[in-house]
Design a protein around this motif. Sequence first.
Motif, PDB file in Angstrom:
ATOM      1  N   CYS A   1       3.661  15.176   4.322  1.00 21.37           N
ATOM      2  CA  CYS A   1       4.298  14.614   3.914  1.00 21.37           C
ATOM      3  C   CYS A   1       4.090  12.888   2.688  1.00 21.37           C
ATOM      4  O   CYS A   1       2.976  13.084   2.263  1.00 21.37           O
ATOM      5  CB  CYS A   1       4.457  13.924   5.188  1.00 21.37           C
ATOM      6  SG  CYS A   1       3.262  11.976   5.792  1.00 21.37           S
TER       7      CYS A   1
ATOM      8  N   GLY B   1       6.241   7.629   7.109  1.00 23.46           N
ATOM      9  CA  GLY B   1       5.780   7.257   8.306  1.00 23.46           C
ATOM     10  C   GLY B   1       7.397   6.482   9.133  1.00 23.46           C
ATOM     11  O   GLY B   1       6.111   5.605  10.438  1.00 23.46           O
TER      12      GLY B   1
ATOM     13  N   HIS C   1       5.173   2.980   9.497  1.00 20.54           N
ATOM     14  CA  HIS C   1       4.088   2.532   8.270  1.00 20.54           C
ATOM     15  C   HIS C   1       4.330   2.163   7.090  1.00 20.54           C
ATOM     16  O   HIS C   1       4.563   0.972   6.005  1.00 20.54           O
ATOM     17  CB  HIS C   1       3.097   4.023   8.035  1.00 20.54           C
ATOM     18  CG  HIS C   1       2.192   4.331   9.615  1.00 20.54           C
ATOM     19  ND1 HIS C   1       3.515   4.725  10.420  1.00 20.54           N
ATOM     20  CD2 HIS C   1       1.484   4.442   9.931  1.00 20.54           C
ATOM     21  CE1 HIS C   1       2.729   5.329  10.751  1.00 20.54           C
ATOM     22  NE2 HIS C   1       1.036   4.780  11.194  1.00 20.54           N
ATOM     23  N   ILE C   2       5.384   2.311   6.073  1.00 17.97           N
ATOM     24  CA  ILE C   2       5.813   1.948   4.936  1.00 17.97           C
ATOM     25  C   ILE C   2       6.152   0.586   5.077  1.00 17.97           C
ATOM     26  O   ILE C   2       6.151  -0.486   4.420  1.00 17.97           O
ATOM     27  CB  ILE C   2       7.504   2.552   4.543  1.00 17.97           C
ATOM     28  CG1 ILE C   2       7.368   2.222   3.071  1.00 17.97           C
ATOM     29  CG2 ILE C   2       8.276   2.649   5.862  1.00 17.97           C
ATOM     30  CD1 ILE C   2       6.638   2.680   1.864  1.00 17.97           C
TER      31      ILE C   2
ATOM     32  N   SER D   1       2.582  -0.950   7.868  1.00 21.62           N
ATOM     33  CA  SER D   1       0.874   0.102   8.155  1.00 21.62           C
ATOM     34  C   SER D   1       0.753  -0.065   6.586  1.00 21.62           C
ATOM     35  O   SER D   1       0.388   1.307   6.430  1.00 21.62           O
ATOM     36  CB  SER D   1       0.420   0.419   9.675  1.00 21.62           C
ATOM     37  OG  SER D   1       0.486   0.116  10.376  1.00 21.62           O
ATOM     38  N   ARG D   2       1.008  -0.440   6.217  1.00 23.75           N
ATOM     39  CA  ARG D   2       1.623  -0.027   3.987  1.00 23.75           C
ATOM     40  C   ARG D   2       0.374   0.033   3.366  1.00 23.75           C
ATOM     41  O   ARG D   2       0.118   1.082   2.977  1.00 23.75           O
ATOM     42  CB  ARG D   2       1.428  -0.123   3.426  1.00 23.75           C
ATOM     43  CG  ARG D   2       3.497   0.508   2.894  1.00 23.75           C
ATOM     44  CD  ARG D   2       4.632  -0.294   2.070  1.00 23.75           C
ATOM     45  NE  ARG D   2       3.625  -2.304   1.384  1.00 23.75           N
ATOM     46  CZ  ARG D   2       4.370  -3.137   1.731  1.00 23.75           C
ATOM     47  NH1 ARG D   2       5.008  -3.277   3.114  1.00 23.75           N
ATOM     48  NH2 ARG D   2       4.110  -4.374   1.576  1.00 23.75           N
ATOM     49  N   ASP D   3      -1.220   0.286   4.464  1.00 28.10           N
ATOM     50  CA  ASP D   3      -2.391   0.855   3.706  1.00 28.10           C
ATOM     51  C   ASP D   3      -3.000   2.311   4.624  1.00 28.10           C
ATOM     52  O   ASP D   3      -3.020   2.985   3.215  1.00 28.10           O
ATOM     53  CB  ASP D   3      -3.355  -0.250   4.564  1.00 28.10           C
ATOM     54  CG  ASP D   3      -3.288   0.202   6.242  1.00 28.10           C
ATOM     55  OD1 ASP D   3      -2.208   0.493   6.527  1.00 28.10           O
ATOM     56  OD2 ASP D   3      -4.417  -0.464   7.055  1.00 28.10           O
ATOM     57  N   PHE D   4      -1.700   2.269   5.085  1.00 31.87           N
ATOM     58  CA  PHE D   4      -1.476   4.275   5.361  1.00 31.87           C
ATOM     59  C   PHE D   4      -0.904   4.773   4.341  1.00 31.87           C
ATOM     60  O   PHE D   4      -1.403   5.728   3.679  1.00 31.87           O
ATOM     61  CB  PHE D   4      -1.644   4.641   6.690  1.00 31.87           C
ATOM     62  CG  PHE D   4      -0.832   5.715   6.785  1.00 31.87           C
ATOM     63  CD1 PHE D   4      -1.419   6.553   7.279  1.00 31.87           C
ATOM     64  CD2 PHE D   4       0.437   5.974   7.525  1.00 31.87           C
ATOM     65  CE1 PHE D   4      -1.678   8.165   7.184  1.00 31.87           C
ATOM     66  CE2 PHE D   4       0.772   7.385   7.311  1.00 31.87           C
ATOM     67  CZ  PHE D   4       0.353   8.939   7.387  1.00 31.87           C
TER      68      PHE D   4
ATOM     69  N   ARG E   1      -0.196   3.751   1.225  1.00 28.16           N
ATOM     70  CA  ARG E   1      -0.369   3.681   0.634  1.00 28.16           C
ATOM     71  C   ARG E   1      -1.671   4.779   0.020  1.00 28.16           C
ATOM     72  O   ARG E   1      -1.349   5.682  -0.676  1.00 28.16           O
ATOM     73  CB  ARG E   1      -1.130   2.230  -0.138  1.00 28.16           C
ATOM     74  CG  ARG E   1      -0.322   1.201  -0.550  1.00 28.16           C
ATOM     75  CD  ARG E   1      -0.969   0.384  -1.475  1.00 28.16           C
ATOM     76  NE  ARG E   1      -2.445  -0.569  -0.449  1.00 28.16           N
ATOM     77  CZ  ARG E   1      -1.511  -1.398   0.633  1.00 28.16           C
ATOM     78  NH1 ARG E   1      -0.209  -1.737   0.143  1.00 28.16           N
ATOM     79  NH2 ARG E   1      -2.504  -1.360   0.963  1.00 28.16           N
ATOM     80  N   SER E   2      -2.308   4.999   0.937  1.00 32.73           N
ATOM     81  CA  SER E   2      -3.716   5.811   0.924  1.00 32.73           C
ATOM     82  C   SER E   2      -3.077   7.316   0.694  1.00 32.73           C
ATOM     83  O   SER E   2      -3.481   7.798   0.634  1.00 32.73           O
ATOM     84  CB  SER E   2      -4.606   5.883   1.939  1.00 32.73           C
ATOM     85  OG  SER E   2      -5.023   4.812   1.674  1.00 32.73           O
ATOM     86  N   PHE E   3      -2.356   7.763   1.573  1.00 32.87           N
ATOM     87  CA  PHE E   3      -2.085   8.849   1.644  1.00 32.87           C
ATOM     88  C   PHE E   3      -0.744   9.475   0.749  1.00 32.87           C
ATOM     89  O   PHE E   3      -0.631  10.188  -0.282  1.00 32.87           O
ATOM     90  CB  PHE E   3      -1.390   9.486   3.032  1.00 32.87           C
ATOM     91  CG  PHE E   3      -0.839  10.505   3.606  1.00 32.87           C
ATOM     92  CD1 PHE E   3      -1.448  11.212   3.845  1.00 32.87           C
ATOM     93  CD2 PHE E   3      -0.198  11.610   2.926  1.00 32.87           C
ATOM     94  CE1 PHE E   3      -1.492  12.687   4.854  1.00 32.87           C
ATOM     95  CE2 PHE E   3       0.572  12.476   2.954  1.00 32.87           C
ATOM     96  CZ  PHE E   3      -0.702  13.480   4.058  1.00 32.87           C
TER      97      PHE E   3
ATOM     98  N   ARG F   1      -3.241   9.280  -2.322  1.00 27.09           N
ATOM     99  CA  ARG F   1      -4.757  10.119  -2.723  1.00 27.09           C
ATOM    100  C   ARG F   1      -4.479  11.695  -2.124  1.00 27.09           C
ATOM    101  O   ARG F   1      -4.715  12.865  -2.906  1.00 27.09           O
ATOM    102  CB  ARG F   1      -6.131   9.659  -2.087  1.00 27.09           C
ATOM    103  CG  ARG F   1      -5.900   8.502  -2.175  1.00 27.09           C
ATOM    104  CD  ARG F   1      -7.307   8.303  -1.557  1.00 27.09           C
ATOM    105  NE  ARG F   1      -8.490   8.748  -2.702  1.00 27.09           N
ATOM    106  CZ  ARG F   1      -9.612   8.074  -2.603  1.00 27.09           C
ATOM    107  NH1 ARG F   1      -9.261   6.783  -3.151  1.00 27.09           N
ATOM    108  NH2 ARG F   1     -10.637   9.044  -3.857  1.00 27.09           N
ATOM    109  N   ARG F   2      -3.476  11.667  -1.452  1.00 29.34           N
ATOM    110  CA  ARG F   2      -2.796  13.903  -0.755  1.00 29.34           C
ATOM    111  C   ARG F   2      -2.057  13.773  -1.429  1.00 29.34           C
ATOM    112  O   ARG F   2      -1.950  15.277  -1.247  1.00 29.34           O
ATOM    113  CB  ARG F   2      -3.142  12.837   0.984  1.00 29.34           C
ATOM    114  CG  ARG F   2      -2.495  14.885   1.339  1.00 29.34           C
ATOM    115  CD  ARG F   2      -3.655  15.327   1.530  1.00 29.34           C
ATOM    116  NE  ARG F   2      -3.100  16.293   2.327  1.00 29.34           N
ATOM    117  CZ  ARG F   2      -4.394  17.469   2.503  1.00 29.34           C
ATOM    118  NH1 ARG F   2      -5.668  16.989   1.860  1.00 29.34           N
ATOM    119  NH2 ARG F   2      -4.355  18.357   3.494  1.00 29.34           N
TER     120      ARG F   2
ATOM    121  N   LYS G   1       6.714   3.076  -5.178  1.00 25.21           N
ATOM    122  CA  LYS G   1       5.919   1.914  -4.513  1.00 25.21           C
ATOM    123  C   LYS G   1       4.393   2.141  -4.001  1.00 25.21           C
ATOM    124  O   LYS G   1       3.677   0.762  -4.778  1.00 25.21           O
ATOM    125  CB  LYS G   1       6.265   1.304  -3.797  1.00 25.21           C
ATOM    126  CG  LYS G   1       8.113   1.226  -3.924  1.00 25.21           C
ATOM    127  CD  LYS G   1       8.450   0.757  -5.267  1.00 25.21           C
ATOM    128  CE  LYS G   1       9.943   0.520  -5.057  1.00 25.21           C
ATOM    129  NZ  LYS G   1      10.427  -0.536  -6.440  1.00 25.21           N
TER     130      LYS G   1
END
Lengths: 399, 222
Positions: free
Chosen positions: A265, A269, A272-273, A276-279, A281-283, A286-287, A314
Amino acid sequence: MNPVRTEDLVVSRNRRHHRDPALAPTTDIREELLELEHKGELIVHRVPDPHVLVGTKYGRQKKIPMGNVWHHKSCGQCGHIPGYPTSIIWLHKMLGLDSYDPTNQTSCTGWNYYASATSNSLAQVSVACRNFAAAYKDGFYPLIHCGTSFGHYKDVREELVTQPELRREVRKVMEKLGYPLVFPEEIVHYSEWVYAVRNKLAALKVHDVSGITACVHPACHYHKLIPEDVVYDDEIYNGERTAVITGLALAFGAKVGDYSTWYDCCGFGFRHILVSRDFTRSFAARRKIEVMINEANPDVVLAQDTGCVTSLDKSQFAVKPHGVKVGVPVISDAQFAALAMGAHPFRVVQIHWHATDWRPLLEKMGIDWQSAWEEFQEDLERIKRGEIKHLEWGDVFNG
Amino acid sequence: MDESEKKVWAEVLAEAKRDPRWHHSLHGCFECGVCVGSCPSARYYDYSPRRIAQAMAREDLNLLKEIVEEDIWNCSQCYACTRCPRGNSPGGLVIILREVAVKHALPSAVEAMTGYTRVIYKVMTTGTQVSSDMLQVDAFPDWGPQVADTSKHLDEWRQAIPTASLWGTKSSAWNVDQKTRLELYRIWQMTGVMDWVKPVAPSVAALLEEEFEEALEEEGEE
């Protein structure tokens, strides 16, 4: 690493899928819908003519309307990336197809449902059926702009068709609102329409995109919810992934760069957007984006959904100081087609709403964005001076 | 877990299982781990879709309590877990458990609404979840300088979109007719959603009633 060669994506190798609708693992819910209509339980809104047929995962055919559509807009697109719906409408106009931009539409409210669960099946089906009844009364066929709405409405269809008690309750709600119980013959996502008309659109391109490498991100709620209804094509990815987006990019002559995390994905989330935007952003960074850069070095990421464009675009800014490889603009397939066909990058594609630097992409496509920006600034000045209240399609096509 | 607690969680499970979608989402578990390997949330949280499928198949009330109190709000709802060779949908189980948690205003649901109620208010009143006036620097500092640009020029930028239903819209994604908004509110009323929202987001429920009840009375609706 070099991008995967286009011929690797499109040439059919020895491995061919045997697609037989009779062997599909699920029943064809559309037939059950028609049976319900035959029993007088609801009205099935037929796909208008002309339409084209496209193949889906197990070989069933799906009707895609050519025009006369009710633009079932996406709240995320219209709120934060308005060039997305505007490009879809522009493409219709460029093909001379009639369509309708309603204000009696709500979103599917699915984003909130998946994020907070402050709703229930009866409400979700009722919201869908109210929108579909509005489209039916307006005389246009719903074309779903949002990937989540597309998947969610197919879940809704399963529930409506398979649960008689729920159907009775929904009918009561519709009666109280003064609407008939209507459901469309097909749930059609705009990217399926783009796929179906890709060669007609490509025939109108004015910019050479053969030097452009795109990475494709298919939306989870497009291809993971009710996957048997999703468009597949044996000539694209050997029929092993959905053909939308990629089919469009290849028809326009762009290169498509493959990458190993294509199935993941975007990190949206739903909740999350927003909280819990830290998740996210990271995903996303990085992924997805970093993997794309490492494996395919794309000029652009093409997506087909609100949340994916938002998350992937973003999320790039904040991670840059941490040394994560980022810096790839993210747009929809419809925006990409519009740009290649000469759409104004600001009046139509509204690229200024996107966060990651899009200038290198436009320059590589041969688009003079500086002159276009000056024209758009003059539009804004005319609005501020009160000479025009807003930009209209006439300004786009004649301006 | 004492007997009274067991009774509570047994009822939570029973209510979840009464959802017609439950049995389409759970068919036992091979423990193959495909769902975990596909799951974005499992990469960043102490979260496992396999644990959910197994616990629900075993009807383990202790794990159910842990899952509802700690896990369900971490799920990304992407449905990558539907790659399961048994046809499980841990994400589908999660949305059902979330519904039960909201309906009974369980503590994890109330906590999950923290910072989120503005969004619920937006979607329930306008039928659109986000709007351009949400693009403020203090809300989205991590999205970079483009947010500041948007916020600064919002008035004219929203007028400079040729899609007519978007003209000038800042507090909703597009211009939604008042009649349509009222119909949506009536759906929330008729389907019990208003009753669900009151305990977990009382301020939202109060604002909705204030905004729509008078309009409905004027239209002769109860």
